[in-house]
Write an enzyme that holds these catalytic residues in place. Structure first.
Site, short mmCIF file in Angstrom:
data_model
loop_
_atom_site.label_atom_id
_atom_site.label_comp_id
_atom_site.label_asym_id
_atom_site.label_seq_id
_atom_site.Cartn_x
_atom_site.Cartn_y
_atom_site.Cartn_z
CB ILE A 151 -0.98 0.02 1.20
CG1 ILE A 151 -0.24 -0.14 2.54
CG2 ILE A 151 -2.04 -1.04 1.05
CD1 ILE A 151 -1.15 -0.12 3.75
CG ASP A 152 -0.08 4.34 -2.65
OD1 ASP A 152 0.67 3.61 -3.32
OD2 ASP A 152 -1.17 4.79 -3.07
#
Length: 303
Positions: free
Chosen positions: A137-138
């Site tokens: 995930i970012d």
């Protein structure tokens, strides 16, 4: 290093040198190319060049791609919020602001560095830079990730990702009032042709499907839940912006004026999968960080 050569075409006439090279070398980022230029590895007619220098049709552009230095990862004692752990896998609630794995601008302080300190047994399928990392995930997205401790688990979890049986549910705060209670966004995502640092909905992109439902609605804002059917880079951020509801605080796809939530208001709140060894369905949930709930409280007080 091998010398590469390109003659600037009429179409490329008066384009910046870094732009010409980034169009030619799509496996390399523009920032990488600019660093090659700074290091003197790019020449125009045999002379050193600046990134913003413009080429002329017929000129000779030459460049050398520096050899990649081997990456040696060192374990770092960074606190981790481990939701579940056994001999095969971990489920981690990643903090907002933490990068998942090393990259050009993030050589230390990543989730991988923290995992190496916590446990020595991580799968090697994704190589030295991404041990154990099944999905990511970012940096400014918080929430749940499953990490594989061995190749057996990694293989099984990766297959579930491909078969869309590994379920990932997010919650987000977006600008605007979403009119529908539920919705489905089916729009292909690829590199934005106008800005290679961004992704976008593009005709020749990879298939991308996001389901969403409204959790709460306010004037000018909506609290939504999103479920990924596919896992493209920046998928929820791109898809919500595409239908006119960009994420609050998103520095790349959002509005200039937004609430300060230290990056996009996006949290991976739930993950569900079949355990590779026991074959039992497992489901985990994590509450969003304080900055997310405080933003919701702020919005409620506005109206």
């Amino acid at each position: 290093m091998t010398m590469n050569q390109h003659t600037i075409t009429e179409i490329e006439h008066r384009k910046r040198v870094d732009k010409i090279l980034s169009d030619l070398l799509q496996d390399h980022s523009r920032s990488q190319i600019q660093s090659w230029i700074e290091e003197g590895n790019v020449k125009l007619n045999g002379e050193s060049v600046k990134a913003n220098q413009k080429g002329q049709a017929g000129e000779s552009l030459t460049w050398e791609i520096p050899e990649t230095k081997p990456l040696i990862l060192e374990a770092e004692d960074i606190p981790l919020d481990i939701v579940y752990e056994d001999e095969d896998l971990l489920v981690v609630n990643k903090a907002k602001g933490m990068v998942v794995h090393p990259s050009a601008g993030h050589r230390t302080g990543t989730l991988v560095h923290a995992l190496l300190f916590h446990c020595t047994d991580l799968s090697g399928i994704n190589g030295v830079e991404r041990p154990g990392i099944v999905h990511r995930i970012d940096m400014d997205t918080s929430g749940l990730l499953v990490v594989a401790k061995n190749d057996f688990s990694h293989q099984h979890l990766s297959e579930q990702l491909q078969e869309k049986t590994l379920k990932r549910t997010y919650e987000a705060i977006v600008h605007g009032e979403v009119g529908h209670e539920t919705g489905l966004i089916d729009a292909p995502i690829g590199r934005d042709p106008k800005d290679r640092q961004k992704m976008g909905v593009v005709e020749n992109g990879k298939p991308a499907v996001t389901h969403f439902r409204v959790l709460d609605r306010f004037p000018h804002y909506t609290h939504v839940e999103c479920q990924l059917e596919t896992g493209r880079t920046h998928q929820i951020r791109v898809h919500m912006q595409y239908i006119g509801f960009p994420l609050v605080g998103d520095p790349k796809y959002g509005q200039r004026k937004s609430l300060d939530v230290q990056g996009q208001a996006l949290h991976a709140k739930q993950i569900a999968f079949i355990h590779p060894r026991t074959e039992k369905r497992m489901e985990f949930e994590a509450a969003p960080p304080a900055v997310f709930t405080e933003a919701l409280d702020q919005i409620r007080k506005m109206y």
